[in-house]
Scaffold this motif. Structure first.
Motif, PDB file in Angstrom:
ATOM      1  N   ASP A 151       0.845  -1.198   0.000  1.00  0.00           N
ATOM      2  CA  ASP A 151       0.000   0.000   0.000  1.00  0.00           C
ATOM      3  C   ASP A 151       0.877   1.245   0.000  1.00  0.00           C
ATOM      4  OD1 ASP A 151      -2.300  -1.451   0.036  1.00  0.00           O
ATOM      5  OD2 ASP A 151      -2.848  -0.982   2.104  1.00  0.00           O
ATOM      6  N   SER A 152       0.456   2.258  -0.770  1.00  0.00           N
ATOM      7  CA  SER A 152       1.169   3.528  -0.827  1.00  0.00           C
ATOM      8  C   SER A 152       0.200   4.659  -0.570  1.00  0.00           C
ATOM      9  CB  SER A 152       1.812   3.729  -2.198  1.00  0.00           C
ATOM     10  OG  SER A 152       2.814   2.790  -2.417  1.00  0.00           O
ATOM     11  N   SER A 153       0.727   5.748  -0.053  1.00  0.00           N
ATOM     12  CA  SER A 153      -0.085   6.951   0.113  1.00  0.00           C
ATOM     13  C   SER A 153       0.801   8.171  -0.110  1.00  0.00           C
ATOM     14  CB  SER A 153      -0.741   7.005   1.484  1.00  0.00           C
ATOM     15  OG  SER A 153       0.210   7.232   2.487  1.00  0.00           O
ATOM     16  N   ILE A 154       0.180   9.233  -0.562  1.00  0.00           N
ATOM     17  CA  ILE A 154       0.853  10.507  -0.768  1.00  0.00           C
ATOM     18  C   ILE A 154       0.453  11.405   0.397  1.00  0.00           C
ATOM     19  CG2 ILE A 154       1.142  12.491  -2.296  1.00  0.00           C
ATOM     20  CD1 ILE A 154       2.083   9.899  -3.571  1.00  0.00           C
ATOM     21  N   GLN A 155       1.449  11.913   1.116  1.00  0.00           N
ATOM     22  CA  GLN A 155       1.207  12.756   2.280  1.00  0.00           C
ATOM     23  C   GLN A 155       1.987  14.057   2.127  1.00  0.00           C
ATOM     24  OE1 GLN A 155      -0.842  11.878   4.861  1.00  0.00           O
ATOM     25  NE2 GLN A 155      -1.291   9.929   3.869  1.00  0.00           N
ATOM     26  N   PRO A 156       1.501  15.144   2.733  1.00  0.00           N
ATOM     27  CA  PRO A 156       2.254  16.402   2.693  1.00  0.00           C
ATOM     28  C   PRO A 156       3.530  16.279   3.521  1.00  0.00           C
ATOM     29  CG  PRO A 156       0.371  16.595   4.145  1.00  0.00           C
ATOM     30  CD  PRO A 156       0.249  15.268   3.461  1.00  0.00           C
ATOM     31  N   ASP A 157       4.565  16.952   3.065  1.00  0.00           N
ATOM     32  CA  ASP A 157       5.850  16.931   3.773  1.00  0.00           C
ATOM     33  C   ASP A 157       5.828  18.013   4.844  1.00  0.00           C
ATOM     34  OD1 ASP A 157       8.409  16.579   4.607  1.00  0.00           O
ATOM     35  OD2 ASP A 157       9.362  17.202   2.742  1.00  0.00           O
ATOM     36  N   ASN A 158       5.379  17.638   6.042  1.00  0.00           N
ATOM     37  CA  ASN A 158       5.356  18.575   7.158  1.00  0.00           C
ATOM     38  C   ASN A 158       5.839  17.873   8.422  1.00  0.00           C
ATOM     39  OD1 ASN A 158       3.130  17.080   8.091  1.00  0.00           O
ATOM     40  ND2 ASN A 158       1.679  18.448   7.100  1.00  0.00           N
ATOM     41  N   ALA A 159       5.870  18.601   9.517  1.00  0.00           N
ATOM     42  CA  ALA A 159       6.408  18.057  10.764  1.00  0.00           C
ATOM     43  C   ALA A 159       5.595  16.869  11.271  1.00  0.00           C
ATOM     44  CB  ALA A 159       6.459  19.144  11.823  1.00  0.00           C
ATOM     45  N   GLN A 160       4.268  16.919  11.141  1.00  0.00           N
ATOM     46  CA  GLN A 160       3.426  15.824  11.625  1.00  0.00           C
ATOM     47  C   GLN A 160       3.709  14.539  10.848  1.00  0.00           C
ATOM     48  OE1 GLN A 160       2.210  18.835  10.790  1.00  0.00           O
ATOM     49  NE2 GLN A 160       1.551  19.657  12.746  1.00  0.00           N
ATOM     50  N   THR A 161       3.789  14.645   9.536  1.00  0.00           N
ATOM     51  CA  THR A 161       4.058  13.471   8.713  1.00  0.00           C
ATOM     52  C   THR A 161       5.453  12.931   8.985  1.00  0.00           C
ATOM     53  OG1 THR A 161       2.593  14.340   7.012  1.00  0.00           O
ATOM     54  CG2 THR A 161       4.074  12.570   6.366  1.00  0.00           C
ATOM     55  N   ARG A 162       6.434  13.808   9.122  1.00  0.00           N
ATOM     56  CA  ARG A 162       7.805  13.377   9.405  1.00  0.00           C
ATOM     57  C   ARG A 162       7.886  12.639  10.746  1.00  0.00           C
ATOM     58  NH1 ARG A 162      11.853  13.389   5.474  1.00  0.00           N
ATOM     59  NH2 ARG A 162      11.194  14.905   3.906  1.00  0.00           N
ATOM     60  N   GLY A 163       7.112  13.060  11.723  1.00  0.00           N
ATOM     61  CA  GLY A 163       7.083  12.375  13.017  1.00  0.00           C
ATOM     62  C   GLY A 163       6.514  10.977  12.895  1.00  0.00           C
ATOM     63  N   LYS A 164       5.436  10.835  12.119  1.00  0.00           N
ATOM     64  CA  LYS A 164       4.836   9.522  11.897  1.00  0.00           C
ATOM     65  C   LYS A 164       5.807   8.607  11.156  1.00  0.00           C
ATOM     66  CE  LYS A 164       0.093  11.208  11.755  1.00  0.00           C
ATOM     67  NZ  LYS A 164      -1.116  11.354  10.927  1.00  0.00           N
ATOM     68  N   VAL A 165       6.485   9.168  10.157  1.00  0.00           N
ATOM     69  CA  VAL A 165       7.460   8.386   9.388  1.00  0.00           C
ATOM     70  C   VAL A 165       8.588   7.909  10.294  1.00  0.00           C
ATOM     71  CG1 VAL A 165       9.265   8.623   7.636  1.00  0.00           C
ATOM     72  CG2 VAL A 165       6.940   9.383   7.130  1.00  0.00           C
ATOM     73  N   ALA A 166       9.069   8.775  11.165  1.00  0.00           N
ATOM     74  CA  ALA A 166      10.166   8.404  12.067  1.00  0.00           C
ATOM     75  C   ALA A 166       9.768   7.259  12.993  1.00  0.00           C
ATOM     76  CB  ALA A 166      10.598   9.622  12.883  1.00  0.00           C
ATOM     77  N   LYS A 167       8.495   7.204  13.376  1.00  0.00           N
ATOM     78  CA  LYS A 167       8.023   6.180  14.300  1.00  0.00           C
ATOM     79  C   LYS A 167       7.999   4.795  13.660  1.00  0.00           C
ATOM     80  CE  LYS A 167       4.420   5.670  17.723  1.00  0.00           C
ATOM     81  NZ  LYS A 167       5.021   6.318  18.877  1.00  0.00           N
ATOM     82  N   ILE A 168       7.739   4.720  12.342  1.00  0.00           N
ATOM     83  CA  ILE A 168       7.625   3.410  11.681  1.00  0.00           C
ATOM     84  C   ILE A 168       8.582   3.275  10.493  1.00  0.00           C
ATOM     85  CG2 ILE A 168       5.249   3.011  12.418  1.00  0.00           C
ATOM     86  CD1 ILE A 168       4.370   3.846   9.573  1.00  0.00           C
ATOM     87  N   ILE A 169       9.730   3.966  10.554  1.00  0.00           N
ATOM     88  CA  ILE A 169      10.674   3.968   9.436  1.00  0.00           C
ATOM     89  C   ILE A 169      11.157   2.560   9.085  1.00  0.00           C
ATOM     90  CG2 ILE A 169      12.717   4.374  10.845  1.00  0.00           C
ATOM     91  CD1 ILE A 169      11.976   5.897   7.370  1.00  0.00           C
ATOM     92  N   HIS A 170      11.168   1.634  10.052  1.00  0.00           N
ATOM     93  CA  HIS A 170      11.624   0.269   9.799  1.00  0.00           C
ATOM     94  C   HIS A 170      10.600  -0.557   9.012  1.00  0.00           C
ATOM     95  CE1 HIS A 170       9.304   0.186  13.501  1.00  0.00           C
ATOM     96  NE2 HIS A 170       9.124  -1.113  13.340  1.00  0.00           N
TER      97      HIS A 170
END
Length: 59
Positions: A33-52
């Protein structure tokens, strides 16, 4: 505004409940599954949490 393409590449089985919830909040439920998200602080935080579990690229 910049966009990020986020793809789930590993299963959420065995992940912590908050990591599964983060993946679902990004619209990722199954491998591939893929999704397009805005590049902002909230999205970057979510990405950092599940980067693995995910792969991130510019959209």
């Amino acid at each position: 505004m910049a966009q990020l393409k986020i793809t789930l590449v590993k299963s959420t089985i065995g992940a912590k409940k908050d990591q599964i919830a983060t993946a679902h909040s990004l619209g990722l439920t199954k491998i591939g599954d893929s999704s397009i998200q805005p590049d902002n602080a909230q999205t970057r935080g979510k990405v950092a949490k599940i980067i693995h579990l995910i792969e991130v690229s510019n959209a």
